[in-house]
Design an enzyme around this catalytic site. Structure first.
Site, PDB file in Angstrom:
ATOM      1  CE1 TYR A 253      15.289  53.530 117.265  1.00 33.91           C
ATOM      2  CE2 TYR A 253      14.618  55.047 119.225  1.00 33.91           C
ATOM      3  CZ  TYR A 253      15.301  54.955 117.967  1.00 33.91           C
ATOM      4  OH  TYR A 253      16.345  55.730 117.623  1.00 33.91           O
TER       5      TYR A 253
ATOM      6  CB  SER B 106      18.071  56.622 121.075  1.00 34.71           C
ATOM      7  OG  SER B 106      16.991  57.444 121.223  1.00 34.71           O
TER       8      SER B 106
END
Length: 282
Positions: free
Chosen positions: A187, A174
């Site tokens: 996350y 990400s």
């Protein structure tokens, strides 16, 4: 011009695609050219979002696709239908990606059904909105790692003994691994761990002719978004990128295809960045 999504929220992770408005774009944008003909791909989290778009694109390019998903059965059934509509075979199984025995059992079933595995895409993830680091519950922190990191660890260990020279492993990391995300702190750390996994594992497997690469999407319109953010923040999602909008899953899937096929035969340990134009480094 900035593009805004309708305000919306879902109450469970990782979210349901069929409940989203508007629906994410998963349809491949071009005809297939047999770049994955005769291949078998295993994908985690392909019931929706980037996983679904990639599964359909892989199928269009000639691969049979097996995927592991959590409990979004309606979405998963639709993904199976879409794969089969491309003329490919599909196999889907639900379960907890953090459950090592369930993951290994899934891989055994894939091998029994298809006889081989050529492509592995570690994609399943969850994320939770929290503004203050000290307020992140330990249970949430642990669970996010179990899904995002341990899930990829289990699936890779299960698949790896069956991969041959020329196989490809792809990891969905990400933009948060590079830039952080101040309301998705746990996350972001998992995605940093997956980035390190790409770099470390690629070196380990290079001599075997198995390539390991990653894709680091920016803000992409998937079920994780309404399942994670307050409804009003969903409305602004992705509007601060240089392109002024969130990306669609079918704008990420071609990166996965490139890394899965022979077009990227001289790439390993690398990461692609479909993120709407945000510069990243490191």
């Amino acid at each position: 011009m900035n593009q805004h999504m309708p305000a919306q929220h879902q109450k469970h992770q990782p979210g349901d695609e069929h409940e989203m408005k508007p629906q994410p774009d998963y349809e491949p944008r071009y005809r297939g050219s047999d770049r994955l003909k005769g291949k078998v791909a295993v994908i985690s989290g392909a019931d929706s979002g980037i996983g679904r778009a990639t599964a359909v694109l892989f199928a269009r390019e000639g691969a049979n696709v097996a995927f592991f998903y959590h409990d979004e059965h309606e979405d998963a059934q639709e993904t199976v239908r879409l794969i089969e509509a491309e003329g490919a075979k599909a196999y889907a199984k639900s379960g907890d990606i953090a459950d090592r025995k369930a993951v290994f059992s899934f891989v055994d079933e894939v091998l029994e059904k298809f006889g081989q595995i050529d492509i592995l895409m570690n994609n399943a993830a969850e994320q939770h909105y929290q503004e203050e680091f000290e307020n992140i519950p330990e249970e949430q922190f642990v669970r996010t790692y179990q899904t995002n990191v341990f899930g990829a660890f289990h699936l890779t260990q299960a698949v790896l003994p069956h991969l041959k020279e020329g196989a490809s492993i792809i990891v969905t990391t990400s933009i948060t691994a590079y830039k952080g995300q101040d309301v998705l702190m746990d996350y972001a750390t998992t995605k940093g761990a997956l980035l390190a996994m790409v770099r470390a594992l690629s070196g380990s497997l290079a001599s075997k002719g198995i390539r390991v690469n990653g894709v680091a999407p920016g803000p992409i319109w998937t079920p994780l978004i309404p399942a994670s953010f307050p409804s009003e923040q969903v409305r602004e999602f992705g509007s601060n990128t240089p392109l002024g909008r969130p990306g669609q899953p079918n704008e990420v899937a071609p990166c996965m295809l490139f890394l899965a096929c022979e077009d990227s035969s001289y790439m390993t340990g690398q990461v692609l960045h479909p993120n709407g134009g945000t510069p990243v480094g490191g």
